[in-house]
Design a protein around this motif. Structure first.
Motif, mmCIF file in Angstrom:
data_model
loop_
_atom_site.group_PDB
_atom_site.id
_atom_site.type_symbol
_atom_site.label_atom_id
_atom_site.label_comp_id
_atom_site.label_asym_id
_atom_site.label_seq_id
_atom_site.Cartn_x
_atom_site.Cartn_y
_atom_site.Cartn_z
ATOM 1 N N ARG A 69 1.637 10.882 5.123
ATOM 2 C CA ARG A 69 1.313 9.622 4.447
ATOM 3 C C ARG A 69 2.485 8.651 4.521
ATOM 4 O O ARG A 69 2.307 7.445 4.697
ATOM 5 N N LEU A 73 2.658 4.925 6.317
ATOM 6 C CA LEU A 73 3.075 3.740 5.565
ATOM 7 C C LEU A 73 4.181 2.994 6.303
ATOM 8 O O LEU A 73 4.154 1.763 6.415
ATOM 9 N N PRO A 103 -2.259 -4.644 -0.083
ATOM 10 C CA PRO A 103 -3.149 -3.551 -0.493
ATOM 11 C C PRO A 103 -2.990 -2.361 0.451
ATOM 12 O O PRO A 103 -2.899 -2.520 1.656
ATOM 13 N N ALA A 104 -2.941 -1.198 -0.111
ATOM 14 C CA ALA A 104 -2.792 0.001 0.720
ATOM 15 C C ALA A 104 -3.393 1.185 -0.019
ATOM 16 O O ALA A 104 -3.556 1.168 -1.235
ATOM 17 N N ASP A 105 -3.733 2.185 0.736
ATOM 18 C CA ASP A 105 -4.291 3.408 0.161
ATOM 19 C C ASP A 105 -3.145 4.261 -0.353
ATOM 20 O O ASP A 105 -2.791 5.288 0.227
ATOM 21 N N LEU A 106 -2.563 3.813 -1.457
ATOM 22 C CA LEU A 106 -1.400 4.475 -2.033
ATOM 23 C C LEU A 106 -1.639 4.740 -3.509
ATOM 24 O O LEU A 106 -2.447 4.070 -4.155
ATOM 25 N N PRO A 107 -0.917 5.708 -4.087
ATOM 26 C CA PRO A 107 -0.998 5.897 -5.548
ATOM 27 C C PRO A 107 -0.551 4.626 -6.270
ATOM 28 O O PRO A 107 0.275 3.857 -5.763
ATOM 29 N N GLU A 108 -1.071 4.401 -7.436
ATOM 30 C CA GLU A 108 -0.761 3.182 -8.176
ATOM 31 C C GLU A 108 0.710 3.082 -8.547
ATOM 32 O O GLU A 108 1.237 1.992 -8.755
#
Length: 267
Positions: A69, A73, A103-108
């Motif tokens: 991941r 990134l 915006p990204a598919d990441l934890p908040e």
């Protein structure tokens, strides 16, 4: 002359094509005339440097996201972001800005954790820009001066506790309030803050007011009677000066003035 101009434009186009491919080979065609093996070497060289730089600056974030991941990134940052500085020492700050606005598919918690890790580097490399002041000035009637190397921080997520073994699913009710400070030992130290201390430090950072006016504003915001806030606030100001967080006082300004720090430390 026209021939030289044509050659210059051709070289510019070739470099632009090469740069686009090295950044993002999925969306940009390779430049003609360069074998794939050489192009792979170029990409690995540049991307490898950025990966090593960011992994060193954000060790907790990279470990918490996991290798796959994290690499995805870094590659997205390398492909999409256009840095506003040529300095390698400022790439980490560019990365923090990228996470905050992309915006990204990441934890908040990822953007806040990155900011928290970046603060240490920023304070270590930052310059002291403290104004002229009186170290023994009256902290109530003078204008307290916050050290340029002391930053109050507020995070929704418990950034100081996040790591590969602790990945929270939800933010706690209370924010994480911290003071980051570069000490005389040239190390950055983090300490927890109570809400009153954090509120006072943010006020000192943002407004050029007398100590009495800072405390009056805090009393109004918190809804606590001034006679309760003032003794606690004065004791806190004195303790902060003893610790070197407050350097003393500057002359009283005739007009209310909002301060504009070069770097906005409060997240």
């Amino acid at each position: 002359m026209p021939e030289l101009l044509h050659k210059h434009e051709s070289l510019h186009d070739q470099l632009h094509t090469l740069a686009g491919y090295v950044r993002d080979p999925q969306r940009h065609a390779p430049p003609p005339g360069i074998e794939a093996r050489r192009l792979a070497v170029y990409r690995q060289l540049f991307l490898g440097n950025i990966t090593a730089l960011l992994s060193g600056a954000f060790p907790v974030l990279s470990e918490s996201l996991g290798a796959q991941r994290w690499q995805a990134l870094v590659e997205a940052f390398y492909a999409e972001h256009r840095s506003q500085t040529p300095l390698f020492t400022e790439v980490a700050g560019e990365f923090v800005g990228y996470l905050e606005h992309t915006p990204a598919d990441l934890p908040e918690w990822a953007a806040e954790l990155a900011h928290y890790e970046w603060v240490e580097t920023a304070l270590l490399l930052g310059e002291d820009r403290d104004a002229d002041h009186d170290p023994e000035g009256d902290l109530l009637d003078g204008v307290p001066l916050l050290s340029a190397t002391a930053w109050p921080l507020a995070y929704a997520w418990p950034v100081a506790d996040i790591g590969p073994e602790h990945l929270p699913d939800a933010a706690p009710e209370a924010p994480t309030l911290l003071l980051a400070r570069r000490g005389d030992d040239q190390q950055v130290h983090f300490s927890r803050l109570a809400p009153l201390a954090h509120g006072l430090l943010v006020s000192l950072q943002q407004w050029q007011l007398t100590g009495r006016e800072h405390l009056q504003a805090l009393a109004e915001i918190s809804g606590v009677a001034p006679e309760i806030i003032h003794p606690q606030g004065l004791a806190l100001l004195q303790a902060l000066r003893d610790q070197g967080v407050v350097l003393g006082t500057r002359p009283v300004c005739a007009n209310l003035r909002r301060l504009s720090p070069a770097i906005r430390p409060t997240h």
